[in-house]
Structures are given as structure tokens and as C-alpha cells.
Scaffold this motif. Structure first.
Motif, PDB file in Angstrom:
ATOM      1  N   LYS A  84       0.827  -1.222   0.000  1.00 21.28           N
ATOM      2  CA  LYS A  84       0.000   0.000   0.000  1.00 21.28           C
ATOM      3  C   LYS A  84       0.856   1.264   0.000  1.00 21.28           C
ATOM      4  CE  LYS A  84      -4.411  -1.001   0.137  1.00 21.28           C
ATOM      5  NZ  LYS A  84      -5.311  -0.430  -0.870  1.00 21.28           N
ATOM      6  N   GLU A  87       2.156   1.814  -3.459  1.00 23.72           N
ATOM      7  CA  GLU A  87       1.063   2.215  -4.339  1.00 23.72           C
ATOM      8  C   GLU A  87       0.619   3.656  -4.062  1.00 23.72           C
ATOM      9  OE1 GLU A  87      -1.795  -0.692  -5.579  1.00 23.72           O
ATOM     10  OE2 GLU A  87      -3.358   0.659  -4.925  1.00 23.72           O
ATOM     11  N   CYS A  90       3.262   6.072  -5.432  1.00 22.67           N
ATOM     12  CA  CYS A  90       3.210   6.074  -6.893  1.00 22.67           C
ATOM     13  C   CYS A  90       1.961   6.818  -7.375  1.00 22.67           C
ATOM     14  CB  CYS A  90       3.213   4.637  -7.395  1.00 22.67           C
ATOM     15  SG  CYS A  90       3.136   4.484  -9.167  1.00 22.67           S
ATOM     16  N   TYR A 125       9.851   1.329 -13.628  1.00 20.36           N
ATOM     17  CA  TYR A 125       9.273   0.050 -13.167  1.00 20.36           C
ATOM     18  C   TYR A 125       9.685  -1.083 -14.103  1.00 20.36           C
ATOM     19  CZ  TYR A 125       6.339   1.746  -9.368  1.00 20.36           C
ATOM     20  OH  TYR A 125       5.905   2.255  -8.176  1.00 20.36           O
ATOM     21  N   GLY A 129      11.949  -4.375 -13.324  1.00 20.19           N
ATOM     22  CA  GLY A 129      11.419  -5.701 -13.643  1.00 20.19           C
ATOM     23  C   GLY A 129      12.438  -6.490 -14.439  1.00 20.19           C
ATOM     24  N   VAL A 132      15.393  -7.468 -12.035  1.00 23.87           N
ATOM     25  CA  VAL A 132      15.009  -8.561 -11.134  1.00 23.87           C
ATOM     26  C   VAL A 132      14.881  -9.855 -11.934  1.00 23.87           C
ATOM     27  CG1 VAL A 132      13.167  -9.432  -9.631  1.00 23.87           C
ATOM     28  CG2 VAL A 132      13.893  -7.059  -9.441  1.00 23.87           C
ATOM     29  N   VAL A 136      16.678 -13.399 -11.172  1.00 22.31           N
ATOM     30  CA  VAL A 136      15.875 -14.592 -10.897  1.00 22.31           C
ATOM     31  C   VAL A 136      16.173 -15.676 -11.922  1.00 22.31           C
ATOM     32  CG1 VAL A 136      13.499 -15.474 -10.804  1.00 22.31           C
ATOM     33  CG2 VAL A 136      14.065 -13.328  -9.685  1.00 22.31           C
ATOM     34  N   LEU A 146       9.626 -21.230 -12.631  1.00 23.09           N
ATOM     35  CA  LEU A 146       9.544 -20.113 -11.689  1.00 23.09           C
ATOM     36  C   LEU A 146       8.108 -19.890 -11.223  1.00 23.09           C
ATOM     37  CD1 LEU A 146      10.623 -17.550 -10.278  1.00 23.09           C
ATOM     38  CD2 LEU A 146      10.153 -16.344 -12.401  1.00 23.09           C
ATOM     39  N   LEU A 147       7.163 -19.880 -12.159  1.00 24.90           N
ATOM     40  CA  LEU A 147       5.770 -19.627 -11.798  1.00 24.90           C
ATOM     41  C   LEU A 147       5.228 -20.727 -10.892  1.00 24.90           C
ATOM     42  CD1 LEU A 147       4.396 -18.265 -15.193  1.00 24.90           C
ATOM     43  CD2 LEU A 147       4.988 -16.974 -13.149  1.00 24.90           C
ATOM     44  N   ALA A 158       4.019 -10.776  -1.375  1.00 23.90           N
ATOM     45  CA  ALA A 158       2.978  -9.759  -1.458  1.00 23.90           C
ATOM     46  C   ALA A 158       1.853 -10.255  -2.370  1.00 23.90           C
ATOM     47  CB  ALA A 158       3.566  -8.463  -1.997  1.00 23.90           C
ATOM     48  N   VAL A 159       2.238 -11.057  -3.337  1.00 15.05           N
ATOM     49  CA  VAL A 159       1.245 -11.657  -4.225  1.00 15.05           C
ATOM     50  C   VAL A 159       0.621 -12.829  -3.481  1.00 15.05           C
ATOM     51  CG1 VAL A 159       0.966 -12.966  -6.349  1.00 15.05           C
ATOM     52  CG2 VAL A 159       2.468 -10.978  -6.298  1.00 15.05           C
ATOM     53  N   ARG A 160      -0.669 -12.769  -3.244  1.00 11.83           N
ATOM     54  CA  ARG A 160      -1.308 -13.801  -2.435  1.00 11.83           C
ATOM     55  C   ARG A 160      -1.844 -14.947  -3.284  1.00 11.83           C
ATOM     56  NH1 ARG A 160       1.073 -12.361   1.249  1.00 11.83           N
ATOM     57  NH2 ARG A 160       0.486 -10.846   2.821  1.00 11.83           N
ATOM     58  N   HIS A 161      -1.953 -14.725  -4.543  1.00 12.37           N
ATOM     59  CA  HIS A 161      -2.566 -15.759  -5.376  1.00 12.37           C
ATOM     60  C   HIS A 161      -1.947 -15.716  -6.762  1.00 12.37           C
ATOM     61  CE1 HIS A 161      -5.689 -18.104  -7.344  1.00 12.37           C
ATOM     62  NE2 HIS A 161      -5.763 -17.142  -8.239  1.00 12.37           N
ATOM     63  N   VAL A 162      -1.472 -16.830  -7.215  1.00 18.37           N
ATOM     64  CA  VAL A 162      -0.942 -16.913  -8.572  1.00 18.37           C
ATOM     65  C   VAL A 162      -1.586 -18.115  -9.239  1.00 18.37           C
ATOM     66  CG1 VAL A 162       1.094 -17.224 -10.020  1.00 18.37           C
ATOM     67  CG2 VAL A 162       1.278 -15.928  -7.915  1.00 18.37           C
ATOM     68  N   GLU A 163      -2.181 -17.886 -10.377  1.00 21.10           N
ATOM     69  CA  GLU A 163      -2.847 -18.968 -11.088  1.00 21.10           C
ATOM     70  C   GLU A 163      -2.315 -18.961 -12.516  1.00 21.10           C
ATOM     71  OE1 GLU A 163      -7.153 -18.990 -10.514  1.00 21.10           O
ATOM     72  OE2 GLU A 163      -7.288 -19.407 -12.666  1.00 21.10           O
TER      73      GLU A 163
ATOM     74  N   ALA B   2      -2.811 -15.215 -13.522  1.00 19.34           N
ATOM     75  CA  ALA B   2      -3.607 -14.328 -12.675  1.00 19.34           C
ATOM     76  C   ALA B   2      -2.833 -14.046 -11.394  1.00 19.34           C
ATOM     77  CB  ALA B   2      -4.933 -14.976 -12.352  1.00 19.34           C
ATOM     78  N   GLY B   4      -3.033 -11.953  -7.702  1.00 21.66           N
ATOM     79  CA  GLY B   4      -3.898 -11.177  -6.822  1.00 21.66           C
ATOM     80  C   GLY B   4      -3.333 -11.137  -5.414  1.00 21.66           C
ATOM     81  N   PHE B  19       6.360  -3.488 -14.482  1.00 27.18           N
ATOM     82  CA  PHE B  19       7.367  -4.351 -13.861  1.00 27.18           C
ATOM     83  C   PHE B  19       7.320  -5.752 -14.493  1.00 27.18           C
ATOM     84  CE2 PHE B  19       8.969  -7.291 -10.702  1.00 27.18           C
ATOM     85  CZ  PHE B  19      10.089  -6.641 -10.213  1.00 27.18           C
TER      86      PHE B  19
END
Lengths: 174, 49
Positions: A84, A87, A90, A125, A129, A132, A136, A146-147, A158-163, B2, B4, B19
């Protein structure tokens, strides 16, 4: 009964567990290399840590990915910071620059500079990217690997969800 | 892909997307489309030919 642990008064009862020989050999080698610690002490510490991780719902094998990422990113002086905060800063800067660039009361050359500064911010930014990504990639050569790693440790990021879904040909990722 | 929660503002999403664009370029991918909705940023990546 035995007292172990570099000055610790903690008392352990000994027990015997079976582990793969190669792991015991490597652990013994590392223990000796780190100031002559005993295999007993290092194994105890390792199991204590593993127990904590499992209790918190992590798979130690998944956290190896996090550790690999952390090691390489620490070379960039990465610091934890609330998302936050980044953000808000920025958003504040960009909103102000956009407001300047659209304000007819401001001289045209300054308005033009403000517009350029917004684009420069996006370029910054993107540049980071890129940097980094270069770091990586030294550890994770393949983006799919990696994903997969990130999705396993996303609880710690910080990313809570990756699909990830593959679309169409094998070269596309979505 | 995705991700989030993404930035909660358009500007935050724009910054995150910039980024990501730089990051995936290292893997010879490019962002071909993006969509931000309900704190989730969806990006479609394509291997550069």
C-alpha cells in the motif's frame, strides 16, 4: 541424556531415526564445516525448524523455492515494504504529474515535462522488472518452473494468489 | 497468469504491469493482453518468436 547446543542449557533426550544416507552424510559434512558442530545438534535444529514449518502449514520442500528466491533477491538490497505504501506514493506522484500536464495555467514546456515524467516512471518500473528478472533467471532458467515455485510460496509473498493456465501452443502462458 | 491482489488503483496496476513486462522480457516473453478486475491482474504472455 546429553547436554548440547553451544552453551544452551536445554537438555535433549536422544533417539534414533532413519534418514537417507546421503542426507546424513551431507548434514555431517556441513555441521563439521560450520565450526565443528555435532551432527546431533544440527539435526536437532533442522528438525525443530521443519516441525515449525509443518505446524504452520508449509511444506519444507516448497520453502526451498522461497529460500532460492530470497538468496538471489537479497543481492539487490530488497527490503520488505507494505504494498500500500508503494502504491500510495506512486499514485500521488503520477496523479500530480498528470494534473500538471493537463493544467492550462502551467507553461507548455513544463506540462510537456510532466507528461514525459509519467512515462519515465513506467520505464523505471519496467527497468527494475528487467533487472530482477535477470537475477531470478540465474536460479530459475525456465519461466514455467519459476511460476510453479511462486505459486507454492505465494503465502509468503505480497502476491497472495498466482494462477497459471496454458493457452494453445506450449509456448503460450496465461 | 492471474496475480492477486494486484494494485488496487489503475496506477498501481499500471506500475505492476510495467514491472511484469520488464521481468518476463528476460524470459523472452511479452505481455499480449491484460485485464485488472477485483484486485486480480490477469495477463496473457506469449513467447517472443
Amino acid at each position: 541424556m546429553s547436554k548440547e547446543g553451544q552453551g544452551s542449557e536445554e537438555t535433549y533426550s536422544r533417539t534414533t531415526i532413519m534418514v537417507p544416507k546421503n542426507i546424513a552424510t551431507e548434514l555431517s559434512r556441513v555441521a563439521k564445516a560450520r565450526g565443528g558442530r555435532t551432527l546431533f545438534h544440527v539435526a536437532g535444529e533442522g528438525l525443530k525448524l521443519t516441525t515449525e514449518l509443518i505446524k504452520d502449514g508449509f511444506e519444507p520442500s516448497d520453502l526451498i523455492y522461497f529460500w532460492r528466491l530470497y538468496k538471489i533477491l537479497s543481492s539487490m538490497d530488497i527490503i520488505p515494504m507494505p504494498m500500500k505504501l508503494i502504491e500510495e506514493v506512486c499514485t500521488h506522484i503520477v496523479s500530480m504529474l498528470i494534473s500538471f500536464s493537463n493544467n492550462d495555467k502551467i507553461p507548455s514546456d513544463l506540462r510537456e515535462e510532466a507528461g514525459k515524467a509519467v512515462n519515465e516512471l513506467w520505464n523505471i518500473y519496467e527497468k527494475y522488472g528487467h533487472q530482477v528478472g535477470a537475477l531470478v533467471r540465474m536460479e530459475f532458467e525456465n519461466l514455467e518452473e519459476l511460476l510453479e515455485a511462486v505459486s507454492r510460496v505465494s503465502r509468503l509473498l505480497a502476491v497472495r494468489h498466482v494462477e497459471i493456465k496454458k493457452l494453445g501452443p506450449p509456448t503460450s502462458l496465461s | 497468469m492471474a496475480i492477486g491482489p494486484s494494485g488496487t488503483s489503475d496506477i498501481g496496476n499500471r506500475a505492476l504491469l510495467s514491472f511484469i513486462r520488464g521481468f518476463v522480457a528476460q524470459y523472452d516473453y511479452e505481455v499480449v493482453s491484460e485485464e485488472a478486475r477485483a484486485n486480480v491482474l490477469r495477463v496473457v504472455l506469449q513467447k517472443k518468436t
